[in-house]
Design a protein around this motif. Structure first.
Motif, PDB file in Angstrom:
ATOM      1  N   ASN A 188      -6.047  -1.986 -12.964  1.00 33.09           N
ATOM      2  CA  ASN A 188      -4.634  -1.618 -12.944  1.00 33.09           C
ATOM      3  C   ASN A 188      -3.754  -2.531 -12.101  1.00 33.09           C
ATOM      4  OD1 ASN A 188      -4.637   1.251 -14.337  1.00 33.09           O
ATOM      5  ND2 ASN A 188      -6.383   1.240 -12.941  1.00 33.09           N
ATOM      6  N   LEU A 189      -4.355  -3.297 -11.173  1.00 29.05           N
ATOM      7  CA  LEU A 189      -3.582  -4.196 -10.332  1.00 29.05           C
ATOM      8  C   LEU A 189      -4.169  -5.598 -10.455  1.00 29.05           C
ATOM      9  CD1 LEU A 189      -3.311  -1.784  -7.260  1.00 29.05           C
ATOM     10  CD2 LEU A 189      -1.508  -2.274  -8.909  1.00 29.05           C
ATOM     11  N   SER A 190      -4.155  -6.368  -9.397  1.00 26.21           N
ATOM     12  CA  SER A 190      -4.746  -7.703  -9.402  1.00 26.21           C
ATOM     13  C   SER A 190      -5.904  -7.743  -8.416  1.00 26.21           C
ATOM     14  CB  SER A 190      -3.703  -8.762  -9.022  1.00 26.21           C
ATOM     15  OG  SER A 190      -3.232  -8.544  -7.701  1.00 26.21           O
ATOM     16  N   TRP A 191      -6.734  -8.810  -8.489  1.00 29.87           N
ATOM     17  CA  TRP A 191      -7.907  -8.888  -7.626  1.00 29.87           C
ATOM     18  C   TRP A 191      -7.536  -8.987  -6.148  1.00 29.87           C
ATOM     19  CZ3 TRP A 191      -8.441 -13.004  -4.366  1.00 29.87           C
ATOM     20  CH2 TRP A 191      -7.760 -14.188  -4.671  1.00 29.87           C
ATOM     21  N   GLN A 192      -6.323  -9.463  -5.845  1.00 30.52           N
ATOM     22  CA  GLN A 192      -5.923  -9.562  -4.444  1.00 30.52           C
ATOM     23  C   GLN A 192      -5.909  -8.201  -3.743  1.00 30.52           C
ATOM     24  OE1 GLN A 192      -4.422 -11.168  -6.907  1.00 30.52           O
ATOM     25  NE2 GLN A 192      -4.066 -13.317  -6.345  1.00 30.52           N
ATOM     26  N   TRP A 193      -5.706  -7.151  -4.539  1.00 27.96           N
ATOM     27  CA  TRP A 193      -5.595  -5.834  -3.932  1.00 27.96           C
ATOM     28  C   TRP A 193      -6.928  -5.309  -3.412  1.00 27.96           C
ATOM     29  CZ3 TRP A 193      -1.568  -3.150  -2.242  1.00 27.96           C
ATOM     30  CH2 TRP A 193      -0.305  -3.531  -2.676  1.00 27.96           C
ATOM     31  N   VAL A 194      -8.051  -5.858  -3.833  1.00 32.04           N
ATOM     32  CA  VAL A 194      -9.325  -5.410  -3.263  1.00 32.04           C
ATOM     33  C   VAL A 194      -9.432  -5.831  -1.799  1.00 32.04           C
ATOM     34  CG1 VAL A 194     -10.482  -5.478  -5.496  1.00 32.04           C
ATOM     35  CG2 VAL A 194     -10.618  -7.459  -3.989  1.00 32.04           C
ATOM     36  N   PHE A 195      -8.640  -6.809  -1.385  1.00 32.79           N
ATOM     37  CA  PHE A 195      -8.558  -7.194   0.023  1.00 32.79           C
ATOM     38  C   PHE A 195      -7.356  -6.560   0.706  1.00 32.79           C
ATOM     39  CE2 PHE A 195     -10.582 -10.850  -2.166  1.00 32.79           C
ATOM     40  CZ  PHE A 195     -11.818 -10.783  -1.557  1.00 32.79           C
ATOM     41  N   ASP A 196      -6.221  -6.502   0.016  1.00 36.86           N
ATOM     42  CA  ASP A 196      -5.010  -5.953   0.627  1.00 36.86           C
ATOM     43  C   ASP A 196      -5.119  -4.457   0.901  1.00 36.86           C
ATOM     44  OD1 ASP A 196      -3.912  -8.461   0.474  1.00 36.86           O
ATOM     45  OD2 ASP A 196      -2.826  -8.086  -1.385  1.00 36.86           O
ATOM     46  N   ILE A 197      -6.038  -3.781   0.212  1.00 34.86           N
ATOM     47  CA  ILE A 197      -6.188  -2.340   0.430  1.00 34.86           C
ATOM     48  C   ILE A 197      -6.699  -2.038   1.841  1.00 34.86           C
ATOM     49  CG2 ILE A 197      -8.585  -2.151  -0.367  1.00 34.86           C
ATOM     50  CD1 ILE A 197      -7.818   0.445  -1.755  1.00 34.86           C
ATOM     51  N   ASN A 198      -7.240  -3.052   2.517  1.00 37.61           N
ATOM     52  CA  ASN A 198      -7.744  -2.856   3.877  1.00 37.61           C
ATOM     53  C   ASN A 198      -6.630  -2.841   4.929  1.00 37.61           C
ATOM     54  OD1 ASN A 198     -10.444  -2.891   2.994  1.00 37.61           O
ATOM     55  ND2 ASN A 198     -10.528  -5.117   3.131  1.00 37.61           N
ATOM     56  N   LEU A 199      -5.431  -3.264   4.568  1.00 36.24           N
ATOM     57  CA  LEU A 199      -4.394  -3.443   5.581  1.00 36.24           C
ATOM     58  C   LEU A 199      -3.950  -2.123   6.207  1.00 36.24           C
ATOM     59  CD1 LEU A 199      -2.179  -6.203   3.894  1.00 36.24           C
ATOM     60  CD2 LEU A 199      -4.072  -6.462   5.510  1.00 36.24           C
ATOM     61  N   VAL A 200      -3.622  -1.135   5.398  1.00 39.40           N
ATOM     62  CA  VAL A 200      -3.123   0.134   5.939  1.00 39.40           C
ATOM     63  C   VAL A 200      -4.203   0.851   6.756  1.00 39.40           C
ATOM     64  CG1 VAL A 200      -2.226   2.416   5.350  1.00 39.40           C
ATOM     65  CG2 VAL A 200      -1.346   0.392   4.171  1.00 39.40           C
ATOM     66  N   PRO A 201      -5.430   1.036   6.250  1.00 36.19           N
ATOM     67  CA  PRO A 201      -6.459   1.668   7.100  1.00 36.19           C
ATOM     68  C   PRO A 201      -6.738   0.872   8.366  1.00 36.19           C
ATOM     69  CG  PRO A 201      -7.166   1.625   4.804  1.00 36.19           C
ATOM     70  CD  PRO A 201      -5.949   0.773   4.890  1.00 36.19           C
ATOM     71  N   GLY A 202      -6.710  -0.461   8.276  1.00 38.72           N
ATOM     72  CA  GLY A 202      -6.969  -1.275   9.460  1.00 38.72           C
ATOM     73  C   GLY A 202      -5.911  -1.089  10.527  1.00 38.72           C
ATOM     74  N   ILE A 203      -4.642  -1.072  10.107  1.00 42.62           N
ATOM     75  CA  ILE A 203      -3.548  -0.875  11.071  1.00 42.62           C
ATOM     76  C   ILE A 203      -3.615   0.519  11.677  1.00 42.62           C
ATOM     77  CG2 ILE A 203      -1.047  -0.691  11.297  1.00 42.62           C
ATOM     78  CD1 ILE A 203      -0.843  -2.885   9.136  1.00 42.62           C
ATOM     79  N   LEU A 204      -3.869   1.530  10.841  1.00 37.78           N
ATOM     80  CA  LEU A 204      -3.942   2.906  11.334  1.00 37.78           C
ATOM     81  C   LEU A 204      -5.106   3.081  12.313  1.00 37.78           C
ATOM     82  CD1 LEU A 204      -2.732   5.715  11.168  1.00 37.78           C
ATOM     83  CD2 LEU A 204      -4.200   6.181   9.190  1.00 37.78           C
ATOM     84  N   ALA A 205      -6.272   2.515  11.986  1.00 40.94           N
ATOM     85  CA  ALA A 205      -7.422   2.617  12.896  1.00 40.94           C
ATOM     86  C   ALA A 205      -7.126   1.920  14.219  1.00 40.94           C
ATOM     87  CB  ALA A 205      -8.661   2.009  12.236  1.00 40.94           C
ATOM     88  N   THR A 206      -6.466   0.777  14.161  1.00 38.19           N
ATOM     89  CA  THR A 206      -6.127   0.047  15.388  1.00 38.19           C
ATOM     90  C   THR A 206      -5.210   0.877  16.279  1.00 38.19           C
ATOM     91  OG1 THR A 206      -6.326  -2.065  14.220  1.00 38.19           O
ATOM     92  CG2 THR A 206      -5.101  -2.064  16.294  1.00 38.19           C
ATOM     93  N   LEU A 207      -4.182   1.499  15.696  1.00 39.32           N
ATOM     94  CA  LEU A 207      -3.239   2.299  16.483  1.00 39.32           C
ATOM     95  C   LEU A 207      -3.934   3.508  17.111  1.00 39.32           C
ATOM     96  CD1 LEU A 207      -0.091   2.226  14.163  1.00 39.32           C
ATOM     97  CD2 LEU A 207      -0.446   0.966  16.308  1.00 39.32           C
ATOM     98  N   LEU A 208      -4.749   4.217  16.332  1.00 42.11           N
ATOM     99  CA  LEU A 208      -5.412   5.418  16.852  1.00 42.11           C
ATOM    100  C   LEU A 208      -6.353   5.081  18.000  1.00 42.11           C
ATOM    101  CD1 LEU A 208      -6.230   7.343  13.539  1.00 42.11           C
ATOM    102  CD2 LEU A 208      -4.552   7.980  15.282  1.00 42.11           C
ATOM    103  N   LEU A 209      -7.154   4.063  17.820  1.00 39.55           N
ATOM    104  CA  LEU A 209      -8.132   3.732  18.852  1.00 39.55           C
ATOM    105  C   LEU A 209      -7.484   3.066  20.063  1.00 39.55           C
ATOM    106  CD1 LEU A 209     -11.047   2.513  16.567  1.00 39.55           C
ATOM    107  CD2 LEU A 209     -10.797   4.717  17.714  1.00 39.55           C
TER     108      LEU A 209
END
Length: 588
Positions: A188-209
């Motif tokens: 449904n999207l492009s192959w770049q999104w298999v990497f870009d999908i990590n951005l939001v969880p990564g930022i959220l995990a960084t802030l929480l910890l």
């Protein structure tokens, strides 16, 4: 005389006191309430970053290959580079935690992994993508061991089963949802999104910890440069052989022969050096503990079932049965369902410490292996979702009783200071076991397919009436296709049979784990906070209050009834009090 006795009863009684008990102090890393929940959420997000990314990219490889103009062999390096960097860092994690502190290293790993993911999505050439995948794998290598350590330290010791069950959920469910998520994104999207999908969880995990995780004190530790170099040579060469062996036709390739020799020589030199140096990068001495060595082997055995199924199921269902990528993902999700539902109850069983964990681990390994054996008998060219779903539920049910109790057995078998090392070895063994299983099963399916095809082709002759009748209405090409399809199906059935057999053969290793012991007071153990322990009002039979007929009982001493005062000391103090008050009474 009676007055003297009455006066003695009124006098205060001196009771020998047990040594004062130090006030209970909770470990500084244990959390409660909302703070614990937020730390668990951030830690689970970090663990899922690594486990999902280990499989999500595989689905997008054809699209990446086409967009970047790479061939199949070149595109596989996108996966191989990540895995090699990942497994090299895992055994170094305990040393890095000691050197940097757990919070600093955890946040560095998450930020580095997230930035590398963004760079992978921005890559415009294959070479750049491979370089960024190496960086991503290096930062991601510490995420899984760190998540295990942080969860274990965030919960009190009596809830270690719950903490390891949460970790097991992230470690096992991540690879299961990766292929499905990758297929949906790629379609449904492009192959770049298999990497870009990590951005939001990564930022959220960084802030929480960053906000809620407490810092650990770093300790200066010398850098073992020879150990790091030998580790990279040994594990990197081994992973290259496992990933590229089948594609290069194994030992008919000079590259595979060279890297095999490099892996063996590097491993031998690494073991020799690490046992010799006073400050090893990887403390191999932990493996002298029988329970840790057995736990590592069992981790590799269960990885055969976990990663073997992740490899075989999509290939068979999509390639032979014509399932869509989404339907194949649902099938993998069926196996993951019991794991998701049972992990927390299993953790509570472990916390109760009433069941021998060796029985849970061995029994779970046998049950999951029996599920694979059952699956091998139900595979056919006409298999449906329901046909394959029931055995996969059995597989998932068995796995749920293995992973978290195994981690608990490993960390309980060593001193608290060595617990991160033991956990890292189990994690590394699981990763390497999955890689070895994947490489071996690919070669196994290929060989068995050739074997079955030769047997079937030898029996498909014009001398057989069904063959003659089929060729009257169908071309020879269709007959050949049927032979190949049947041979491939039989090969996959043999592969699941092999997976189940490995688990059953290695299940007795659970007996090598430590026998559980009843929890006793340990002077070296870190006590936990809790409500004040009740005190026992000691009553001496026959003591007079001075009012009445002597039938009432008068407390003559207050004795501590905490876990720190064993029953023997309580009874001794009671006897001493009785003898002081009433030296002539025989019952004292």
């Amino acid at each position: 005389m009676e007055g003297a006795l009455r006066q003695a009863n009124r006098a205060p009684v001196s009771v020998p006191k047990t040594p004062p008990v130090a006030p209970a102090v909770a470990p500084p890393t244990v959390e409660y309430g909302a703070r614990r929940a937020l730390i668990v959420a951030g830690t689970m997000l970090a663990a899922l970053l690594q486990t999902v990314d280990a499989t999500i990219v595989n689905v997008a490889l054809p699209n990446i290959q086409g967009n970047l103009g790479a061939n199949v062999d070149e595109a596989t390096w996108i996966v191989t580079a990540y895995v090699i960097a990942n497994v090299v860092v895992i055994p170094m994690t305990p040393w890095l935690i000691q050197r940097l502190g757990r919070k600093t290293y955890f946040l560095t790993s998450i930020v580095g992994f997230t930035v590398a993911s963004m760079l992978c999505g921005m890559a415009t050439s294959l070479d750049a993508l491979i370089v960024f995948r190496v960086v991503q794998g290096a930062f991601g290598g510490g995420l899984l061991p760190l998540a295990q350590i942080v969860l274990r330290e965030t919960f009190p010791p009596e809830e270690v089963g719950t903490s390891q069950s949460l970790f097991a959920m992230g470690a096992i469910l991540g690879p299961s949802i990766g292929p499905t998520l990758g297929g949906v994104i790629t379609d449904n999207l492009s192959w770049q999104w298999v990497f870009d999908i990590n951005l939001v969880p990564g930022i959220l995990a960084t802030l929480l910890l960053a906000l809620y995780l407490r810092k650990g004190a770093p300790k200066a530790s010398p850098l073992d440069v020879p150990g790091i170099a030998l580790l990279i040579v040994a594990i990197g060469s081994l992973q290259f052989v496992l990933d590229q062996g089948q594609r290069e036709d194994w030992f008919s390739s000079s590259d595979i022969c060279f890297f095999t020799a490099s892996a063996l020589a590097g491993a031998a030199a690494f073991v020799w050096w690490e046992l010799r140096t006073s400050h090893p990068i990887v403390d191999l001495r932990v493996l002298r503990n029988r329970a840790v060595a057995a736990a590592a082997l069992i981790g590799a055995a269960i990885a055969v079932n976990i990663y073997g199924g992740l490899l075989l199921l999509p290939q068979f269902t999509v390639g032979e049965l014509g399932f869509t990528a989404t339907l194949a993902g649902i099938l993998i999700g069926i196996r993951a369902l019991p794991i998701a539902l049972l992990n927390i109850p299993v953790g509570r069983i472990v916390n109760a410490n009433r069941i021998d964990l060796r029985l849970m681990i061995g029994g779970g390994l046998v049950v999951s292996s029996c599920g694979s054996l059952w699956l091998s008998q139900r595979i056919s060219t006409g298999s449906t979702l329901s046909t394959l779903g029931l055995p996969l539920l059995v597989v998932g049910f068995g796995i749920a009783f293995v992973f978290s109790p195994l981690l608990v057995c490993a960390v309980r078998a060593v001193a608290p200071a060595d617990a991160p090392k033991a956990a890292a070895f189990v994690t590394l063994a699981t990763q390497l076991g999955g890689s070895i299983a994947s490489a071996s099963l690919v070669a196994f399916v290929d060989r068995r397919e050739q074997f079955h095809q030769s047997i079937l082709a030898a029996n498909v002759t014009m001398a057989r009436l069904p063959v003659t009748e089929f060729l009257r209405t169908h071309p020879v090409r269709e007959l050949y296709g049927l032979v190949v399809s049947q041979a491939t199906t039989l090969a996959f059935a043999d592969a699941f049979l092999a997976v189940g057999s490995v688990g059953i053969l290695l299940s007795p290793l659970a007996l090598a784990l430590n026998r559980p012991k009843e929890r006793k007071h340990d002077a070296n153990a870190v006590p936990t906070t809790g409500p004040p322990k009740p005190q026992l009002a000691l009553h001496v039979a026959g003591a007079h209050t001075g009012r009445g007929d002597g039938r009432r009982l008068r407390p003559v001493a207050l004795l501590d009834r905490s876990n720190d005062a064993p029953p023997e000391s309580t009874h001794a103090a009671a006897g001493a009090a009785c003898r002081i008050a009433f030296p002539s009474r025989p019952e004292c």
